[in-house]
Scaffold this active site. Structure first.
Site, PDB file in Angstrom:
ATOM      1  N   CYS A  20       0.846  -1.196   0.000  1.00 31.45           N
ATOM      2  CA  CYS A  20       0.000   0.000   0.000  1.00 31.45           C
ATOM      3  C   CYS A  20       0.882   1.247   0.000  1.00 31.45           C
ATOM      4  CB  CYS A  20      -0.883  -0.038   1.257  1.00 31.45           C
ATOM      5  SG  CYS A  20      -1.945   1.403   1.498  1.00 31.45           S
ATOM      6  N   GLY A  21       0.365   2.334  -0.516  1.00 34.18           N
ATOM      7  CA  GLY A  21       1.089   3.596  -0.456  1.00 34.18           C
ATOM      8  C   GLY A  21       1.348   4.060   0.972  1.00 34.18           C
TER       9      GLY A  21
END
Length: 159
Positions: free
Chosen positions: A36-37
């Site tokens: 995930c970012g």
């Protein structure tokens, strides 16, 4: 609903754990993902865990693959990732669901007792964080965009 201590969860290594083990601690409970970012937040979560652990605080990580398949790893893979990419010392649990019919009961309680913006119940994305007081009651929800270090003053206040 009362406190969270009646819930149980499975750790990454398959042990069944009672949240009773965390009675009296301030907790930050987070749904995590390795792709995930927001994954770099593991660094800030670990820093919080280390900063406040001796005062009765713990971060509890719950991997979830419900958001764009950003947690594709199995439990062994998540454990490896957490040790090699972000040396995590806080407890990590087995993958769970945080929304829908398979929602883990702990997360159902967290969402009910600490709703999001405009009273929304659903978790919107990875790295949503719930702050739980020493009495085991969820007191606040933080969006994924809230950095762990920005929660430190609220943790300190509860300690």
């Amino acid at each position: 609903m009362g406190d969270i201590y009646h819930h149980r969860a499975r750790t990454l290594d398959g042990r069944e754990v009672s949240l009773e083990d965390y009675r009296g601690k301030v907790l930050l409970i987070v749904n995590t993902a390795s792709r995930c970012g927001f994954t770099p937040q593991f660094t800030g979560l670990e820093a919080l865990h280390r900063q406040f652990a001796d005062k009765g605080f713990a971060v509890l990580g719950f991997p979830c693959n419900q958001f764009a398949n950003q947690e594709p790893l199995d439990e062994a893979g998540i454990a490896r990732f957490c040790q090699t990419s972000y040396p995590v010392s806080f407890p990590m649990f087995a993958k769970i669901e945080v929304n829908g019919p398979g929602t883990h009961p702990l997360w159902a309680q967290l969402k009910e007792e600490a709703p999001g913006l405009l009273g929304s119940r659903a978790v919107k994305w990875n790295f949503t964080k719930f702050l739980v007081n020493r009495q085991g009651q969820p007191v606040e929800r933080f969006a994924p965009t809230v950095r762990p270090e920005d929660i430190a003053p609220k943790i300190a206040k509860l300690l």
